[in-house]
Scaffold this motif. Sequence first.
Motif, PDB file in Angstrom:
ATOM      1  N   HIS A  66       0.860  -1.186   0.000  1.00  0.00           N
ATOM      2  CA  HIS A  66       0.000   0.000   0.000  1.00  0.00           C
ATOM      3  C   HIS A  66       0.894   1.233   0.000  1.00  0.00           C
ATOM      4  O   HIS A  66       2.111   1.149   0.226  1.00  0.00           O
ATOM      5  N   GLY A  67       0.305   2.372  -0.275  1.00  0.00           N
ATOM      6  CA  GLY A  67       1.076   3.598  -0.436  1.00  0.00           C
ATOM      7  C   GLY A  67       1.939   3.933   0.762  1.00  0.00           C
ATOM      8  O   GLY A  67       3.103   4.311   0.614  1.00  0.00           O
ATOM      9  N   LEU A  68       1.394   3.795   1.971  1.00  0.00           N
ATOM     10  CA  LEU A  68       2.166   4.149   3.158  1.00  0.00           C
ATOM     11  C   LEU A  68       3.335   3.193   3.380  1.00  0.00           C
ATOM     12  O   LEU A  68       4.383   3.593   3.879  1.00  0.00           O
ATOM     13  N   GLY A  69       3.182   1.935   2.996  1.00  0.00           N
ATOM     14  CA  GLY A  69       4.286   0.984   3.091  1.00  0.00           C
ATOM     15  C   GLY A  69       5.418   1.363   2.151  1.00  0.00           C
ATOM     16  O   GLY A  69       6.597   1.286   2.509  1.00  0.00           O
ATOM     17  N   LEU A 102      10.798   4.146   1.232  1.00  0.00           N
ATOM     18  CA  LEU A 102      11.552   5.219   0.589  1.00  0.00           C
ATOM     19  C   LEU A 102      12.111   6.206   1.607  1.00  0.00           C
ATOM     20  O   LEU A 102      13.229   6.701   1.447  1.00  0.00           O
ATOM     21  N   GLU A 103      11.366   6.473   2.661  1.00  0.00           N
ATOM     22  CA  GLU A 103      11.868   7.368   3.698  1.00  0.00           C
ATOM     23  C   GLU A 103      13.092   6.772   4.383  1.00  0.00           C
ATOM     24  O   GLU A 103      14.035   7.496   4.712  1.00  0.00           O
ATOM     25  N   VAL A 106       9.010  11.655   2.903  1.00  0.00           N
ATOM     26  CA  VAL A 106       8.402  11.682   1.578  1.00  0.00           C
ATOM     27  C   VAL A 106       6.952  12.120   1.782  1.00  0.00           C
ATOM     28  O   VAL A 106       6.172  11.428   2.443  1.00  0.00           O
ATOM     29  N   HIS A 107       6.616  13.266   1.254  1.00  0.00           N
ATOM     30  CA  HIS A 107       5.280  13.821   1.452  1.00  0.00           C
ATOM     31  C   HIS A 107       4.254  13.135   0.546  1.00  0.00           C
ATOM     32  O   HIS A 107       4.588  12.695  -0.557  1.00  0.00           O
ATOM     33  N   TYR A 153       1.840  10.077  -4.027  1.00  0.00           N
ATOM     34  CA  TYR A 153       0.668   9.589  -4.756  1.00  0.00           C
ATOM     35  C   TYR A 153       0.591  10.043  -6.212  1.00  0.00           C
ATOM     36  O   TYR A 153       0.213   9.242  -7.074  1.00  0.00           O
ATOM     37  N   PRO A 154       0.967  11.276  -6.541  1.00  0.00           N
ATOM     38  CA  PRO A 154       0.999  11.625  -7.969  1.00  0.00           C
ATOM     39  C   PRO A 154       1.999  10.769  -8.751  1.00  0.00           C
ATOM     40  O   PRO A 154       1.749  10.410  -9.906  1.00  0.00           O
TER      41      PRO A 154
END
Length: 93
Positions: free
Chosen positions: A22-25, A30-31, A38-39, A44-45
């Motif tokens: 998922h996106g937060l994972g 990446l962080e 990573v904002h 998401y874009p």
Amino acid sequence: MYDLTGFQRDLLYVAAGKDEPHGLGLKDELEEYYETEVHHGRLYPNLDTLVDKGLLEKGELDSRTNYYQITQRGHREIKARREWEDQYVSPET
């Protein structure tokens, strides 16, 4: 893959190493690598761009959470990129 930013390539590589992340994972991975935040407005874009290019598929885990799965094309693009890189960077011996 030549038309992707470095961030998009990193995002694709991380997604390839996970099973329906998922996106937060992906953001957390990446962080850790970048050692900085990573904002969401960056994450998401760029995920949407990878989906639009057919490198990732987007699915729904629940009403608030999406997952991303690398496509066959995404795998082919990573393989081609690695082969291209190998022409210029040899493994250390």
